[in-house]
Design an enzyme around this catalytic site. Structure first.
Site, PDB file in Angstrom:
ATOM      1  CE  LYS A   1      32.548   9.675 -71.299  1.00  0.00           C
ATOM      2  NZ  LYS A   1      32.881  10.002 -72.689  1.00  0.00           N
TER       3      LYS A   1
ATOM      4  CB  SER B   1      28.064  11.757 -82.838  1.00  0.00           C
ATOM      5  OG  SER B   1      28.370  10.398 -82.664  1.00  0.00           O
TER       6      SER B   1
ATOM      7  CG  ASP C   1      28.557   7.249 -76.110  1.00  0.00           C
ATOM      8  OD1 ASP C   1      29.167   6.816 -77.107  1.00  0.00           O
ATOM      9  OD2 ASP C   1      28.943   8.241 -75.459  1.00  0.00           O
TER      10      ASP C   1
ATOM     11  NE  ARG D   1      32.174   1.612 -76.712  1.00  0.00           N
ATOM     12  CZ  ARG D   1      31.870   2.824 -76.267  1.00  0.00           C
ATOM     13  NH1 ARG D   1      30.964   3.554 -76.883  1.00  0.00           N
ATOM     14  NH2 ARG D   1      32.462   3.306 -75.183  1.00  0.00           N
TER      15      ARG D   1
ATOM     16  CE  LYS E   1      37.154   6.589 -72.003  1.00  0.00           C
ATOM     17  NZ  LYS E   1      36.221   7.492 -72.642  1.00  0.00           N
TER      18      LYS E   1
HETATM   19  O1  LIG Z   1      31.347  14.930 -77.899  1.00  0.00           O
HETATM   20  C1  LIG Z   1      31.144  14.088 -77.022  1.00  0.00           C
HETATM   21  O2  LIG Z   1      31.042  14.396 -75.812  1.00  0.00           O
HETATM   22  C2  LIG Z   1      31.011  12.683 -77.425  1.00  0.00           C
HETATM   23  C3  LIG Z   1      30.742  12.355 -78.738  1.00  0.00           C
HETATM   24  C4  LIG Z   1      30.558  10.954 -79.209  1.00  0.00           C
HETATM   25  O3  LIG Z   1      31.717  10.564 -79.930  1.00  0.00           O
HETATM   26  P1  LIG Z   1      31.790  10.557 -81.547  1.00  0.00           P
HETATM   27  O4  LIG Z   1      31.476  11.900 -82.035  1.00  0.00           O
HETATM   28  O5  LIG Z   1      33.210  10.168 -81.811  1.00  0.00           O
HETATM   29  O6  LIG Z   1      30.796   9.541 -82.011  1.00  0.00           O
HETATM   30  C5  LIG Z   1      30.348  10.007 -78.024  1.00  0.00           C
HETATM   31  O7  LIG Z   1      30.483   8.670 -78.467  1.00  0.00           O
HETATM   32  C6  LIG Z   1      31.321  10.271 -76.901  1.00  0.00           C
HETATM   33  O8  LIG Z   1      31.127   9.403 -75.817  1.00  0.00           O
HETATM   34  C7  LIG Z   1      31.152  11.663 -76.364  1.00  0.00           C
HETATM   35  C1  LIG Z   2      33.089   6.931 -76.774  1.00  0.00           C
HETATM   36  C2  LIG Z   2      33.176   7.345 -75.517  1.00  0.00           C
HETATM   37  O1  LIG Z   2      34.080   8.210 -75.033  1.00  0.00           O
HETATM   38  P1  LIG Z   2      35.259   9.034 -75.730  1.00  0.00           P
HETATM   39  O2  LIG Z   2      35.145   8.900 -77.217  1.00  0.00           O
HETATM   40  O3  LIG Z   2      35.073  10.426 -75.264  1.00  0.00           O
HETATM   41  O4  LIG Z   2      36.541   8.427 -75.205  1.00  0.00           O
HETATM   42  C3  LIG Z   2      32.182   6.856 -74.521  1.00  0.00           C
HETATM   43  O5  LIG Z   2      32.165   7.385 -73.400  1.00  0.00           O
HETATM   44  O6  LIG Z   2      31.399   5.952 -74.813  1.00  0.00           O
END
Ligand SMILES: O=C(O)C1=C[C@@H](OP(=O)(O)O)[C@@H](O)[C@H](O)C1
Ligand SMILES: C=C(OP(=O)(O)O)C(=O)O
Length: 409
Positions: free
Chosen positions: A22, A172, A288, A319, A390
């Site tokens: 995603k 991240s 994640d 979490r 999701k």
């Molecule tokens: O850029 C992305 O696709 C994501 C970044 C991460 O979030 P954070 O940057 O808020 O940690 C991750 O936890 C999320 O599921 C997807």
């Molecule tokens: C944190 C997540 O998603 P988002 O922040 O994009 O809602 C996830 O998929 O674990």
């Protein structure tokens, strides 16, 4: 709704077509739109978070509801702020409590006009789209990389481009790398030196683009492998040189006795018998994956100390709290500290007689706990299992195909 999940009777034999990523899908959609591409993205995820993005980008409405999708909220806020018109964007109750002030402040200082409709600092937002001047700004790197990715994707279309100075610790980070790599595939160059990312004004070029399978989704199958005595699992559509940071899960699972063999169609998992006595890891780059490893380690009776979890409190749910509360129901006592560390030193408590794992509108709670069915003789009960849509709508179907017995109760 609740599910009772029971372990397969015999060996697990599974060849799983994982969902598409995603994170890649939602970036590719924005980049495809910004490049005025005539091509459709191939292998787009069918998950809720991508569906809301597709709907928003193809809708005639000025009002968007992106439900629980963090990426859609952050990426569309930046995207809409440069599309002339007046827009509103909202989401679930949880989304209305996930902070967005840093991104809104950044965009407003680059020439956007974004206002809060309800609570200062949080969605829903009213966005008055116009050309963005761009320029030089500073942004904290330690809250959510999604703010950074959102700014970067619209940066080449700002009149003066963007110089983004990231302050402090960057969390991240692989997701920022992913954004820049996909932008490059769509013809835009950036430079990243130290804490500063620079993007000059440029045009995106349309390309034909296919989305990879999701390495975060793969982690639940690795956990199933780690907890099974007899399993053959193949995961299709994963690549060794993946753009996704969560591909790091393969290396980390090697410490839990799961080896990875790359084939021309994905990966084959194998038991290696080499299991660590204690797992120490900093999840700052792969937030994640944290839930997968927390649940898998306690079930394997492997103490752990996980750091770098500071972003977990502002995700789909808190979490850290959710993991502590639900694992206590199964008889495991975890401790947290510093808002960013979670540990288990083997401490146990009396498990509940008939536990039902709550999922807190968090797909990863449901998916990370499901493999516990392999260990618990009575099986595992999970509340609101539909949350998996999701990111991985076919999760329960795929578990059934692998031999798990899943009934609605
Ligand atoms: O850029 C992305 O696709 C994501 C970044 C991460 O979030 P954070 O940057 O808020 O940690 C991750 O936890 C999320 O599921 C997807
Ligand atoms: C944190 C997540 O998603 P988002 O922040 O994009 O809602 C996830 O998929 O674990």
């Amino acid at each position: 709704m609740k599910y009772l999940i029971k372990s397969p009777e015999g060996a697990i034999r599974a060849s799983v077509q994982l969902p598409a990523s995603k994170s890649i899908s939602n970036r590719a959609l924005i980049l495809n739109a910004l490049s005025y591409s005539p091509y459709d993205i191939q292998n787009l995820s069918d998950c809720d978070d991508t569906e809301v993005m597709v709907r928003a980008l193809n809708s005639d409405s000025r009002d968007f509801d992106i439900k629980a999708a963090g990426t859609a909220m952050r990426f569309l806020t930046a995207f809409l702020s440069k599309i002339v018109g007046e827009w509103t964007i909202t989401g679930t109750e949880r989304m209305k409590n996930r902070p967005i002030k840093l991104l809104v402040d950044a965009l407003n200082s680059l020439g956007a006009r974004i206002e809060y409709i309800e609570k200062e600092g949080y969605p829903p937002l009213r966005i008055f789209g116009s050309a963005l001047q761009g320029g030089e700004i500073s942004l904290a790197g330690g809250v959510s990389s999604q703010y950074i990715s959102a700014l970067l994707m619209v940066a080449p279309l700002m009149e003066n481009g963007l110089i983004l100075n990231l302050e402090g610790n960057i969390i991240s980070r692989p997701y920022i790398d992913l954004t820049l790599q996909l932008m490059e595939q769509f013809g835009v160059k950036a430079t990243w030196n130290g804490q500063t990312i620079r993007i000059l004004p440029q045009e995106y070029k349309p390309i034909r683009f296919t989305v990879e399978s999701d390495w975060s989704a793969a982690s639940y199958w690795y956990s199933i492998m780690a907890l099974s005595k007899n399993a053959e699992i193949e995961l299709l559509g994963l690549f060794k040189n993946s753009l996704q940071g969560d591909a790091a899960g393969a290396k980390l699972f090697a410490q839990l006795g799961v080896g990875t063999v790359f084939t021309d169609r994905g990966v084959r998992l194998k038991h290696t018998g080499n299991v660590t006595k204690k797992l120490l890891y900093n999840f700052v780059n792969e937030p994640d994956l944290a839930q997968t490893f927390v649940v898998c380690c306690v079930l394997l009776n492997i103490p752990f100390r996980f750091t770098g979890l500071q972003s977990l409190k502002i995700k789909e749910t808190d979490r850290i709290e959710a993991l502590k509360t639900e694992l206590r129901k199964l008889g495991y006592l975890l401790t947290d500290s510093n808002d960013s560390i979670l540990e288990w030193n083997g401490e146990r408590c009396e498990p509940e007689m008939d536990p039902v794992i709550a999922t807190y509108e968090d797909h990863r709670m449901a998916m990370a706990f499901a493999p516990a069915a392999l260990i618990l003789p009575q099986g595992l009960k999970i509340a609101e299992p539909e949350v998996v849509t999701k990111s991985y709508p076919a999760y329960w179907e795929d578990l059934k195909q692998a031999g798990f017995d899943i009934t609605e109760i």
